[in-house]
Scaffold this active site. Structure first.
Site, PDB file in Angstrom:
ATOM      1  CD  GLU A 131      -3.253  -0.867   1.972  1.00 64.03           C
ATOM      2  OE1 GLU A 131      -3.137  -0.114   2.949  1.00 64.03           O
ATOM      3  OE2 GLU A 131      -4.287  -1.528   1.749  1.00 64.03           O
TER       4      GLU A 131
HETATM    5  C1  BMA Z   1      -4.761  -2.698   4.842  1.00 65.24           C
HETATM    6  C2  BMA Z   1      -3.600  -3.563   5.229  1.00 65.24           C
HETATM    7  C3  BMA Z   1      -3.180  -3.388   6.635  1.00 65.24           C
HETATM    8  C4  BMA Z   1      -4.343  -3.132   7.532  1.00 65.24           C
HETATM    9  C5  BMA Z   1      -5.633  -3.525   6.873  1.00 65.24           C
HETATM   10  C6  BMA Z   1      -6.846  -3.297   7.707  1.00 65.24           C
HETATM   11  O1  BMA Z   1      -4.438  -1.374   4.743  1.00 65.24           O
HETATM   12  O2  BMA Z   1      -2.566  -3.437   4.304  1.00 65.24           O
HETATM   13  O3  BMA Z   1      -2.221  -2.394   6.749  1.00 65.24           O
HETATM   14  O4  BMA Z   1      -4.177  -3.759   8.707  1.00 65.24           O
HETATM   15  O5  BMA Z   1      -5.798  -2.829   5.693  1.00 65.24           O
HETATM   16  O6  BMA Z   1      -7.047  -1.943   7.955  1.00 65.24           O
END
Ligand code: BMA
Length: 887
Positions: free
Chosen positions: A444
């Site tokens: 991300e």
């Molecule tokens: C995404 C993941 C994690 C996170 C999840 C839930 O952003 O990559 O970083 O824990 O969502 O929010």
């Protein structure tokens, strides 16, 4: 004469103390390595269990101290003798900022948890010769990572630090990012020797063994390139290749230079397959260094072995029929796969507490729920070998992020150097594992760059800029890693494994649904769309999506403070209960659980029993809706519109309400069962398409096997309150093409059901049953898939509330005990829990039922005692319901 390599373990006999406690009396015994300061403090009862109650808060001081570990060790006599043997201390992993001293002399300083280190101490030992029984003092100071990180950030004001989770300073530290806390994990900035430490004494050693496999197009032959890197003097190496204890090849090669490569051909190779497609054949390559100069006796100087598999893996991006963008699917040994699976977070907050059996159990759990791919998320660690051993053995593919998550990382020289060493070491360490399907730049970070631009005017960059120096100067310097340095290293070390710059990545915007992978957080985060929208929110591959739920009550009970009343049925507001809230780290987690609950069912947040059941039911419904919708988009060659879905998340690192499908004690949540069911090789689906006064029912089936399957299907309509069968339609023989979904029919219900005024759509329940069939007769037809469809949101369904509508019986069948369920009206979310037993395993649970069929749920691990308490839960019109049956 040359001597064989010896290893002296330095695992036992360590002591530790806070660095400012100078008195020797304060030394405490540490546990054998690998360990960490938190684990040692817990073992010595200096601190309470950080996972229980709100103890996390009480133990924060540990992370703000500097800790010292020390061990005395003696050297074997032979090590003192001057000769050609080297003495090297090996530190497989130190977390994170350390100064290592041998007899007071600094021999190593570290700042990256993901690196292993080798320190040559030959000269020091030889120049200060000790008597045989005199010892050496090995001391490791673990500096405070929080403080060091803050200093590092301050040293680099030129970098525009930005992050979404748990502060910016973590970005400056090459340490597991989740140690600083995450939205499912506590803040426990641990430190310590998290991997083994030992001494090696050798004249020559295998510095690396790598095996590249190349499979010919007809799979008739594989060519192995076995490369041996040697440190020291060795003349020959013997290479042995084996499978199932049978030697395939044994050859002695002359070594030349630092690295020697042998080419070995294997005819009719036994291929490694993901478990959904075939066997997990694993070969072993063993290399033994030999020294037989001058007619002296042959000495085996060192040996190393690795287990590998022969398989081809590709990430296919090509145009699609009738849709924009390109496909994004994995092809293993020329077979395209729909990659169903989930995302992995480290299995414990304390990274060194990682028993191989626990890894195996988690990967087995993934396989038990029909998952074929696990994505190692970039905020954890380059996983332990045991993780990959389990995946290799069980046939589960791995998507491995490099360790970057949710931030704008720097790329200044010292950081770059550290990252590149880490990447080379870990890719080399893991490259023989056939389960690894792809290495991916980060988690991300592109999405964070996008958000940073919108919300903070930061992370500006030109995505077409490929000049390394200019990228470094841009607002998003770590693109240097994701788009240049990491692909370079991967091309050099693992040219046959796909590389992908980020998760998500691809297309005009990193989360574009037409190209690459996406994280689908419009449900739960962002716009908080209803989960019913999942089918239309797919992408070419969805590598994250999910909803939170509460763990099994037995897991909650473990962390609930013992001095507080724990009751499953007493009235209290669970969304604000301080311990429940503490054990939900999600931003607005409890509120979101309540929101999705209230939007969909008569949600109960006022009793723990209801809170757990309701949250788990919603998560289960959401995930099944997604899988059902997205597998439908896997439509065969040229039409791979969606090629996989990975749930956020498989597991937990401590007892917590999170997006996991099983809790930290591996107790399945209801979602476990829906993920399992929706990813069976053959499934059936129904969807309602309605406008104001007409209702259409669409039916389809997925056949993920590699054979055409002949089926007959029956669709039935039921009245939810009376259980009356209103209508049924039986198909003629249908062929389901291999490895794809097939549309079965579109039914205009207004005409099929007659006078539409007679029923409200919300009273109707539809079921579909698929039976395997053959042209010749209907005898022996077997039910191979079933699905029950209710009106949504479920809170508008006028369920019957009679307890007698469900009959539950325990029956002994040849295969073992089975619970038989019969209903007289359609029922939703029927979940069974043996309250007094803890080792029970179900083969299905949390099911939807219609009258006229007996559903059999296999159950193992129940005790012999009489009158076992079985609680049956289901969803009623005004709320969840349950009853206890003694069975
Ligand atoms: C995404 C993941 C994690 C996170 C999840 C839930 O952003 O990559 O970083 O824990 O969502 O929010």
């Amino acid at each position: 004469m040359a001597v064989a390599k010896k290893m002296l373990s330095l695992s036992e006999g360590w002591k530790y103390r806070k660095s400012n406690d100078a008195s020797m009396d304060d030394w405490q015994d540490a546990q054998p390595l690998p360990t960490s300061v938190y684990l040692d403090l817990i073992a010595n009862t200096t601190i309470p269990d950080p996972f229980a109650a709100k103890n996390e808060e009480l133990v924060q001081w540990v992370g703000t101290e500097t800790w010292v570990y020390e061990k005395q060790f003696a050297l074997p006599l032979q090590a003192h003798a001057k000769g050609s043997a080297k003495l090297v201390l090996v530190f497989e992993g130190l977390d994170t900022y350390t100064t290592v001293k041998l007899d007071g002399k600094t021999i190593l300083e570290t700042d990256n948890m993901f690196l292993s280190h080798r320190v040559d101490i030959t000269e020091q030992v030889h120049s200060n010769r000790k008597a045989e029984n005199e010892t050496y003092a090995l001391q490791i100071t673990f500096h405070n990572a929080e403080r060091k990180a803050a200093e590092e950030v301050a040293k680099h004001p030129e970098h525009s630090w930005f992050s979404f989770h748990f502060g910016n300073k973590r970005l400056a530290v090459r340490k597991a990012q989740y140690h600083f806390g995450w939205d499912w994990g506590p803040v426990l900035t641990d430190c310590g020797p998290w991997k083994p430490i030992y001494l090696e004494i050798y004249e020559a050693r295998v510095a690396d063994l790598s095996i590249r496999t190349h499979l010919d197009p007809g799979h008739q032959q594989a060519v192995l390139s076995v490369s041996v890197e040697v440190e020291g003097k060795a003349v020959f190496a013997r290479i042995d290749i084996e499978i199932d204890d049978t030697k395939v090849e044994s050859r002695v090669i002359a070594l030349s230079g630092q690295k020697t490569t042998a080419t070995i051909r294997i005819r009719n190779p036994k291929l490694w397959w993901p478990w959904t497609l075939g066997d997990q054949n694993l070969y072993t390559a063993k290399v033994t260094l030999l020294n037989c100069e001058d007619g002296s006796e042959e000495v085996e100087l060192d040996s190393q072995q690795k287990r590998f598999g022969i398989r081809k893996i590709e990430l296919v991006q090509q145009p699609l029929q009738g849709q924009q963008g390109s496909s994004f699917f994995f092809r293993v040994n020329d077979v395209p796969i729909f990659a169903a699976g989930s995302c992995w977070v480290p299995l414990d907050s304390f990274t060194s507490r990682a028993a191989p059996e626990k890894y195996h159990s988690w990967i087995q759990l993934a396989k038990d729920t029909n998952q074929v791919m696990i994505r190692i998320w970039g905020g954890g660690i380059y996983e332990h070998d045991a993780f990959f051993d389990a995946c290799d053995e069980l046939g589960v593919l791995v998507w491995h992020d490099f360790m970057f998550a949710c931030g704008i990382y720097p790329a200044y020289s010292s950081f770059e150097e550290s990252v590149m060493s880490e990447v080379r070491q870990n890719v080399s360490r893991l490259r023989h594992h056939p389960s690894i399907a792809v290495w991916c730049g980060n988690n991300e970070d592109y999405a964070i760059a996008h958000l940073a631009q919108i919300h903070a005017g930061k992370a500006e960059y030109d995505p077409t800029e490929m000049d390394p120096e200019k990228i470094k100067e841009s607002g998003f310097p770590a693109r240097l890693f994701y788009e240049i340095r990491l692909p370079e290293v991967c091309k050099e070390l693992i040219p046959d494994i796909p590389y992908w710059p980020g998760s998500p990545f691809g297309g005009s915007f990193c989360n574009a649904t037409t190209d690459g992978d996406i994280h689908q957080w419009h449900v739960w985060h962002l716009d908080k769309f209803p989960y019913q929208d999942y089918p239309k929110l797919g992408g070419r591959m969805v590598t994250e999506f999910g909803l939170q739920s509460i763990p099994h009550w037995k897991t909650v009970k473990q962390y609930y403070p013992t001095d507080q009343p724990f009751s499953l049925d007493d009235k209290r507001d669970c969304s604000t209960d301080e311990y429940m809230v503490w054990h939900n780290k999600g931003h607005g987690g409890p509120e979101n659980i309540a929101k999705y609950g209230n939007d969909n069912i008569p949600f109960d947040g006022q009793s723990l029993r209801g809170y757990i059941y309701c949250s788990q039911l919603i998560q289960a419904e959401g995930l099944s809706t997604a899988f059902r919708g997205w597998r439908r988009l896997w439509q065969g060659p040229g039409r791979e519109y969606c090629a996989g879905a990975l749930v956020w998340q498989l597991n937990d690192c401590w007892p917590v309400s999170s997006w996991s499908i099983a809790d930290s004690d591996l107790r399945p949540k209801l979602a476990y069962w829906t993920v399992k069911r929706e990813n069976e090789p053959i499934t059936a689906g129904l969807a309602r398409v309605s406008n104001d006064d007409s209702l259409k029912l669409e039916a389809w089936a997925c056949n993920m096997t590699l054979h055409q399957v002949c089926v007959r299907y029956e669709i039935q309509a039921w009245h939810v309150k009376t259980g009356q069968k209103l209508w049924a339609q039986e198909s003629s023989l249908i062929q389901l093409g291999p490895n794809r979904s097939t549309e079965l029919s579109k039914i205009e219900l207004s005409s099929s059901l007659g006078d539409e005024k007679q029923f409200n759509w919300n009273e109707l329940v539809f079921s579909i049953h698929l039976r395997s069939a053959s042209d010749s007769s209907t005898a022996g037809e077997k039910k191979i898939a079933r699905y029950v469809n209710f009106h949504e949101p479920l809170k508008e369904v006028p369920f019957s509330t009679e307890e007698e509508n469900i009959k539950v019986q325990l029956v002994e069948e040849e295969t073992g005990p089975v619970i038989e369920l019969d209903v007289s009206v359609p029922m939703k979310g029927v979940y069974l829990d043996f309250e007094d037993e803890d080792r029970v395993k179900w083969d299905d649970n949390g099911v939807d039922l219609v009258p006229g069929e007996t559903l059999k749920l296999g159950v193992t691990g129940i005790s012999d005692k009489k009158d076992r308490k079985l609680r049956v839960y289901w969803l009623g019109e005004t709320g969840w319901q349950s009853k206890v049956i003694c069975i």
